[in-house]
Design an enzyme around this catalytic site. Sequence first.
Site, PDB file in Angstrom:
ATOM      1  N   GLU A 113      10.064   2.076  -3.647  1.00 31.00           N
ATOM      2  CA  GLU A 113      10.584   1.149  -4.196  1.00 31.00           C
ATOM      3  C   GLU A 113      10.980   1.360  -6.032  1.00 31.00           C
ATOM      4  OE1 GLU A 113       9.577  -1.207  -1.495  1.00 31.00           O
ATOM      5  OE2 GLU A 113      12.054  -2.048  -0.849  1.00 31.00           O
ATOM      6  N   GLU A 149       7.375   1.535   6.481  1.00 26.50           N
ATOM      7  CA  GLU A 149       7.486  -0.202   6.294  1.00 26.50           C
ATOM      8  C   GLU A 149       6.857  -0.284   7.626  1.00 26.50           C
ATOM      9  OE1 GLU A 149       8.491   1.024   3.639  1.00 26.50           O
ATOM     10  OE2 GLU A 149       8.429  -0.638   2.566  1.00 26.50           O
TER      11      GLU A 149
HETATM   12  N1  3HC Z   1      -2.719  -0.801   0.714  1.00 22.38           N
HETATM   13  C1  3HC Z   1      -4.209  -0.893   0.730  1.00 22.38           C
HETATM   14  N2  3HC Z   1      -5.098  -0.260   0.646  1.00 22.38           N
HETATM   15  C2  3HC Z   1      -4.923   1.116   1.469  1.00 22.38           C
HETATM   16  C3  3HC Z   1      -3.219   1.090   1.130  1.00 22.38           C
HETATM   17  C4  3HC Z   1      -2.253   0.412   0.756  1.00 22.38           C
HETATM   18  N3  3HC Z   1      -1.141   0.656   0.629  1.00 22.38           N
HETATM   19  N4  3HC Z   1      -2.647   2.619   1.494  1.00 22.38           N
HETATM   20  C5  3HC Z   1      -4.438   3.456   1.725  1.00 22.38           C
HETATM   21  N5  3HC Z   1      -5.244   2.046   1.333  1.00 22.38           N
HETATM   22  C6  3HC Z   1      -6.901   2.830   1.018  1.00 22.38           C
HETATM   23  C7  3HC Z   1      -7.201   2.558   2.604  1.00 22.38           C
HETATM   24  O1  3HC Z   1      -7.466   1.825   3.433  1.00 22.38           O
HETATM   25  C8  3HC Z   1      -8.196   3.138   2.127  1.00 22.38           C
HETATM   26  O2  3HC Z   1      -9.738   2.667   2.301  1.00 22.38           O
HETATM   27  P1  3HC Z   1     -11.026   2.562   3.038  1.00 22.38           P
HETATM   28  O3  3HC Z   1     -11.387   4.407   1.807  1.00 22.38           O
HETATM   29  O4  3HC Z   1     -11.103   2.340   2.445  1.00 22.38           O
HETATM   30  O5  3HC Z   1     -10.698   3.374   4.025  1.00 22.38           O
HETATM   31  C9  3HC Z   1      -8.296   4.021   1.258  1.00 22.38           C
HETATM   32  O6  3HC Z   1      -7.050   3.325   1.135  1.00 22.38           O
HETATM   33  C10 3HC Z   1      -8.020   5.613   1.171  1.00 22.38           C
HETATM   34  O7  3HC Z   1      -6.387   5.782   2.624  1.00 22.38           O
HETATM   35  P2  3HC Z   1      -6.191   7.059   3.397  1.00 22.38           P
HETATM   36  O8  3HC Z   1      -7.592   7.477   3.847  1.00 22.38           O
HETATM   37  O9  3HC Z   1      -5.881   6.708   4.084  1.00 22.38           O
HETATM   38  O10 3HC Z   1      -6.068   8.852   2.600  1.00 22.38           O
HETATM   39  P3  3HC Z   1      -5.838   8.910   2.753  1.00 22.38           P
HETATM   40  O11 3HC Z   1      -6.079  10.736   1.614  1.00 22.38           O
HETATM   41  O12 3HC Z   1      -6.161  10.373   4.445  1.00 22.38           O
HETATM   42  O13 3HC Z   1      -3.711   8.840   3.162  1.00 22.38           O
HETATM   43  C11 3HC Z   1      -2.273   7.574   2.076  1.00 22.38           C
HETATM   44  C12 3HC Z   1      -3.532   7.986   1.941  1.00 22.38           C
HETATM   45  C13 3HC Z   1      -1.129   8.451   2.723  1.00 22.38           C
HETATM   46  C14 3HC Z   1      -1.157   6.800   0.879  1.00 22.38           C
HETATM   47  C15 3HC Z   1      -2.481   6.291   3.272  1.00 22.38           C
HETATM   48  O14 3HC Z   1      -3.308   5.592   3.376  1.00 22.38           O
HETATM   49  C16 3HC Z   1      -0.932   5.745   3.914  1.00 22.38           C
HETATM   50  O15 3HC Z   1      -0.285   6.380   4.582  1.00 22.38           O
HETATM   51  N6  3HC Z   1      -0.937   4.386   3.666  1.00 22.38           N
HETATM   52  C17 3HC Z   1      -0.374   3.413   3.781  1.00 22.38           C
HETATM   53  C18 3HC Z   1       1.014   3.561   3.443  1.00 22.38           C
HETATM   54  C19 3HC Z   1       2.089   2.725   3.698  1.00 22.38           C
HETATM   55  O16 3HC Z   1       2.082   2.230   4.296  1.00 22.38           O
HETATM   56  N7  3HC Z   1       2.935   1.698   2.737  1.00 22.38           N
HETATM   57  C20 3HC Z   1       3.919   1.048   2.909  1.00 22.38           C
HETATM   58  C21 3HC Z   1       2.920   0.352   2.555  1.00 22.38           C
HETATM   59  S1  3HC Z   1       3.959  -2.060   2.963  1.00 22.38           S
HETATM   60  C22 3HC Z   1       4.976  -1.643   1.757  1.00 22.38           C
HETATM   61  O17 3HC Z   1       4.845  -1.068   0.790  1.00 22.38           O
HETATM   62  C23 3HC Z   1       5.726  -2.695   1.315  1.00 22.38           C
HETATM   63  C24 3HC Z   1       6.699  -2.676   0.690  1.00 22.38           C
HETATM   64  O18 3HC Z   1       7.762  -2.572   0.794  1.00 22.38           O
HETATM   65  C25 3HC Z   1       7.016  -4.406  -0.494  1.00 22.38           C
END
Ligand code: 3HC
Length: 702
Positions: free
Chosen positions: A107, A127
């Site tokens: 976004e 999301e």
């Molecule tokens: N917020 C907070 N922490 C996050 C995060 C996020 N969005 N994404 C990842 N982390 C943290 C994980 O909890 C993890 O923490 P830890 O090491 O303490 O366990 C660390 O970052 C590393 O994450 P992964 O182990 O998952 O690392 P990968 O390299 O395997 O994957 C990734 C990376 C693809 C970015 C995966 O973490 C992921 O899919 N994250 C979520 C992405 C997501 O859903 N974003 C949308 C959020 S909602 C939003 O944006 C609302 C908006 O529309 C207003």
Amino acid sequence: MTPANPVRYDRESEIALIEIDNPPVNALSAAVRRGLSDAVAHFATDAGARIAVICCAGRTFIAGADISEFGKPPVEPFLPDVIDAIEASDKPIVAALHGTVLGGGLEVALGAHARVAVPGTRLGLPEVTLGLLPGAGGTQRLPRAVGLEAAIDMVTSGRQIGADEALRMKLIDALADGTDPRAAGIAHARRLLSEGAAGRRLSDVAAPTVDPQVVESWRGKVAKASRGQVAPLRALDTIAEGLALPFAEGVAVERRAFMDLMQTPERAAMIHAFFSERRAAQQDDLKGVTPREVNRIGVIGGGTMGQGIAASALAAGLDVTLIERDTAAAAKAAAGVAAMQDGAVKRGKLSAADRDAMMADRFRAVTDYAALGDADLVIEAVFESMDVKREVFATLDGICRPGAVLATNTSYLDVNEIAAATGRPQDVIGLHFFSPANVMRLMEIVVADRTAPDVVATAFNLAKRMGKIGVRAGVCDGFIGNRIMSAYRAAADHMVLDGASPYQVDRAVADFGFPMGPYQVGDLAGLDIGYANRQRKAATRDPRERVPVLADRLAEGGRLGRKTGRGYYIYDNQSPQGRPDPQMGTMLDGIRAELGITPRDFTDDEIRSRYMAAMVNEGAKILDEGIAARASDIDVVLLHGYGFPRGKGGPMHWADAQGLGTIAADIARYAEDDPYFWQAAPLLARLAESGGRFADLGKDAQ
Ligand code: 3HC
Ligand code: NAI
């Protein structure tokens, strides 16, 4: 950059560089939003800067909002306002993308006036996988960039797309040559300056026309794919409703929907699932323990599981030697593994050249165990028989090099007893994969009494490398998942004996959100497995335990499920997915008469309550016995191995949300009919009494 400001502002001649550095994934925490907002304001007043580039340090562009802030009071500046400020800038701003550009990250990029990505970048709005929808303009800007249907697809599925596809869709304006996002951003900014171009504000672009018929056809698809989840359909409605309005009003519709979803149990459940999956790998006792190096693995037994494990290990870049009993079986296993790789090529996951190289250089299926002499880790996946497994492990003991990890894929058997067949029980562990092993992400890591810590650490490392979620389990009959499955299967079998039909049970369970009910699962897996298991335990069965007579009769009659065309359901050309057997009622009446049971009616609600109570009660026993270390680990196992609906977070999270007192009271009522089966887990009784929750147990350790 001060530690408090994770956003750096730099200049390279006329180009301002706004770099976010918030490891590990540059999530949009309050500090990042503040820093970004300040940097954009600074850029506006920086007379020497004609264009700006937003890029990120580390492994990825912004991967989204900071999920750990959800459910807490919101802190200013809010993301939609920050993105509006980016878009409102009079001077152009370029987003330079790499890694995973997700959610709020995408976004932010859509708020910029131009987007460039380095090869390998992946983009998505995940999301809905968190029970939410894009809440910072995504539902309104994305369709203006890529069109209505492409936007609906991305938003309602949460699927990620690659940079090439993003370029074709016009989600990004350019694909860079190099891998450095900062350099790519600068080059793109220079190009825009030299062309006198300024990019565009997506909010100024006319919204695509919303054809109600198109939306209706998507509603059907989304409802089917999302299986009762609220967020995907709400996202679809938000896109359609918002696009019919001026941009600012569309965004307001989106904001309201986002805030509503933030309050749902589904959102809490899905975020619980997200963090539980990551927590599963955190093992305090393994801190500072160095895992053993694993490059060459052996797989013994090339049946259903062995083939899937081999394919999955090859995909992870490991060298694989598979051992079968004779050359014909070895050739068959090799052909099975090759077919799985062909499937990966067809799905575009693997190039044909890489497949050929992998199969030629890193894979062999042979019959001589001596080929495992230099293996770093061996996974046994032979028949589920203690005698066969002990023989295999004794052989491995004589052949494998010192320090090799010896693993068993047993579903139920005692890993301590298997380990005792070797002179090196410290090297033995259970690695319980799920079928199909090249697809399913769960791996139970079964730690036996004498398994060495570095072997456990090696198993977690291997799981990560193979793209699996490793969950630690202790030794018991069925470990975490199969033991719980045995309990809820038994509850279902009791209801069928007492008056429900298997079809009603399957329907009631599917209505809860499972992709299939227990009898459909049974037919798929084959009814011979459970039958053999019951036979094995028949001699030691407690006389108070009710026998699933219907299951026994079907197996004894050769009705083994899909593979024989008949099980609980009938499978033929007319109904390849199965149809109820019209004779089932008569068969059940006969069995009930033999057992002296007067059948009664069950409501779907009672079926679900009993099924879930059995699942939660067994989960509580497993937790109390230390077979699982945390309630969230149990949730991960059921979510990834048994089709538990993600929108409900897993059985233990679901139970907490219901209130444990309710479940304990249900169990006490059911115990009036069958006090042997319905023995309340002491932990459940304690928590129900004190008003506690599974989630709060050992909070400090979590
Ligand atoms: N917020 C907070 N922490 C996050 C995060 C996020 N969005 N994404 C990842 N982390 C943290 C994980 O909890 C993890 O923490 P830890 O090491 O303490 O366990 C660390 O970052 C590393 O994450 P992964 O182990 O998952 O690392 P990968 O390299 O395997 O994957 C990734 C990376 C693809 C970015 C995966 O973490 C992921 O899919 N994250 C979520 C992405 C997501 O859903 N974003 C949308 C959020 S909602 C939003 O944006 C609302 C908006 O529309 C207003
Ligand atoms: P399978 O019957 O499909 O395959 C077993 C293979 O082992 C056969 O190909 C057989 O030829 C081979 N084999 C037997 N003895 C051998 C020996 N001494 N040396 C080399 N090869 C030998 O069985 P499946 O389903 O693959 O199960 C294997 C193991 O995995 C079992 O322990 C089972 O409980 C477990 N498991 C099975 C799951 C499933 O859904 N099928 C899921 C998870 C675990």
